[in-house]
Write an enzyme that holds these catalytic residues in place. Structure first.
Site, mmCIF file in Angstrom:
data_model
loop_
_atom_site.group_PDB
_atom_site.id
_atom_site.type_symbol
_atom_site.label_atom_id
_atom_site.label_comp_id
_atom_site.label_asym_id
_atom_site.label_seq_id
_atom_site.Cartn_x
_atom_site.Cartn_y
_atom_site.Cartn_z
ATOM 1 N N ARG A 1 52.751 79.938 0.762
ATOM 2 C CA ARG A 1 52.673 78.547 0.256
ATOM 3 C C ARG A 1 54.062 77.994 -0.084
ATOM 4 O O ARG A 1 54.239 77.288 -1.066
ATOM 5 C CB ARG A 1 51.771 78.460 -0.989
ATOM 6 C CG ARG A 1 50.397 78.979 -0.811
ATOM 7 C CD ARG A 1 49.524 78.126 0.110
ATOM 8 N NE ARG A 1 48.241 78.749 0.249
ATOM 9 C CZ ARG A 1 47.984 79.726 1.136
ATOM 10 N NH1 ARG A 1 48.926 80.114 1.995
ATOM 11 N NH2 ARG A 1 46.806 80.273 1.190
ATOM 12 N N GLU B 1 49.517 76.646 -7.398
ATOM 13 C CA GLU B 1 49.586 76.239 -5.991
ATOM 14 C C GLU B 1 49.616 74.701 -5.939
ATOM 15 O O GLU B 1 50.251 74.103 -5.086
ATOM 16 C CB GLU B 1 48.341 76.781 -5.266
ATOM 17 C CG GLU B 1 48.428 76.668 -3.771
ATOM 18 C CD GLU B 1 47.388 77.521 -3.030
ATOM 19 O OE1 GLU B 1 47.190 78.699 -3.379
ATOM 20 O OE2 GLU B 1 46.789 76.982 -2.101
ATOM 21 N N SER C 1 42.276 75.893 -4.484
ATOM 22 C CA SER C 1 42.805 76.952 -5.362
ATOM 23 C C SER C 1 43.915 76.366 -6.222
ATOM 24 O O SER C 1 44.873 75.814 -5.692
ATOM 25 C CB SER C 1 43.387 78.098 -4.536
ATOM 26 O OG SER C 1 42.387 78.637 -3.735
#
Ligand SMILES: Cc1cc2nc3c(=O)[nH]c(=O)nc-3n(C[C@H](O)[C@H](O)[C@H](O)COP(=O)(O)OP(=O)(O)OC[C@H]3O[C@@H](n4cnc5c(N)ncnc54)[C@H](O)[C@@H]3O)c2cc1C
Length: 338
Positions: free
Chosen positions: A165, A332, A235
């Site tokens: 990410r 995230e 998430s």
């Protein structure tokens, strides 16, 4: 280019939080990107570039600047090799539309990333990933405009500094991404590294990319909320990557702790399990927000939640995880205006 005033930010993001944006515009080509940025400079106000707003948590405050939604369109096959095709997709295309284009043209590779509600541009900012596939595995290069010089740049895959990410575009937001080039396979090789996906095919010999896409959607529906119904950004946290020693220390205390994958001496811990079974946070609510009752890694807005309520959940998760297993977790989702 149409610039509108006093727009509700909650209508522009999937988490549905935020006050009003002073200005908003949607840009469809390079010239409009330039004009929107120049507008912000003339007015001496900040600008924020975004796509579908599915990885953002805006604070409850107003945004005294201009929100610029990137809506550049176009997907096409640029060139062909024996076993692959190079496909270009403009940054405002929905990632799902790119996957459908790929499947309709008998190309494959991206199907495990089906049903992630973002744009092509943001897919390389975040290096989206799901079920054993990451965007970086298929990206050849990324085209973008420098916000200071308005010059175009082409970043080869190895210049994008992709990680879990992560990418160079996340660390340095001086580039507005306009197009991404992908190398897609002509011969379908399913990626069934993720055991939950493999199980669904139950040793079936011949499967297609379209079948994988359908199965991914089925698995996602079992675990994730429908963002059109419940506010969410998916998430909220990354799965922590820890040393094998640290993992063994946690495992001694919590023998049931599963493990995702092992990369060298490092182990990826499924944080959803930790939040649920070790911290007992699954389903826990603060005001109108809560940890989703089917997957604690996901925070949801049950309706009119304040960003502050979501921040309280974030802090609670950080504190509990640190108290129980001594790990500092990372977000995230991107926070704006806090
Ligand atoms: C229900 C749900 C499930 C999800 N599942 C997953 C998943 O499985 N895997 C995963 O990785 N993510 C997942 N996400 C998170 C999210 O969808 C992805 O991060 C997606 O890539 C965000 O795309 P977006 O267009 O909405 O980006 P936005 O949220 O609009 O923006 C995200 C970031 O990208 C930047 N950005 C956007 N477009 C550009 C551009 N053209 N140029 C430069 N910068 C740009 C923004 O400034 C911001 O920093 C999920 C989200 C939801 C709501």
């Amino acid at each position: 280019m149409n610039i509108t005033e006093n727009i509700k930010i909650s209508d522009l993001t999937t988490f549905r939080t935020g006050g009003n944006a002073r200005f908003f515009c949607e840009v469809f080509n390079d010239e409009e990107i330039k004009s929107a940025i120049e507008f912000s400079r003339e007015k001496n106000i900040p600008f924020f570039i975004f796509g579908n707003g599915s990885n953002l948590l805006f604070s409850d405050k107003d945004f005294d600047g201009i929100l610029i939604k990137v809506s550049l369109k176009g997907i096409k096959i640029e060139s062909e090799g024996v076993n692959f095709s190079i496909v270009s997709a403009s940054s405002g295309e929905a990632f799902d539309d790119l996957i459908n284009f790929s499947i309709n043209n008998n190309l494959s590779g991206l199907e495990n990333l089906w049903n992630i509600p973002g744009t092509v541009g943001a897919s390389v900012v975040q290096n989206i990933g799901a079920y054993g596939t990451e965007a970086k595995d298929f990206v050849v290069s990324v085209e973008g405009i420098d916000i200071n010089t308005f010059e175009k740049h082409l970043f080869k895959n190895n210049e994008c500094c992709f990680g879990y990410r992560e990418s160079v575009f996340k660390k340095n937001n001086n580039i507005v991404i306009t197009k991404v080039y992908f190398k897609l396979n002509k011969n379908f090789i399913p990626n069934l590294k993720y055991s939950g996906l493999k199980e669904k095919f139950d040793n079936k010999k011949k499967i297609t990319a379209k079948e994988v896409k359908i199965m991914v959607e089925k698995i996602r529906k079992e675990k994730l909320p429908d963002w059109k119904v419940l506010g969410t950004a998916g998430s909220f946290f990354k799965n922590p990557i820890v040393s094998a020693d640290k993992y063994n220390e946690i495992k001694d205390k919590y023998p049931e702790l599963p493990v995702f994958n092992i990369e060298g001496d490092f182990v990826k811990i499924p944080l959803g399990y930790v939040l649920d079974k070790i911290c007992n946070l699954k389903g826990h609510r603060i005001g109108n927000a809560g940890f989703y009752d089917k997957q604690a890694l996901v925070i949801v807005n049950y309706g009119n939640a304040k960003a502050e309520e979501i921040i309280s959940l974030l802090k609670l998760a950080e504190e509990k995880v640190f108290e129980k297993i001594g790990i500092k977790i990372e977000r995230e989702v991107e926070l704006i205006g806090f």
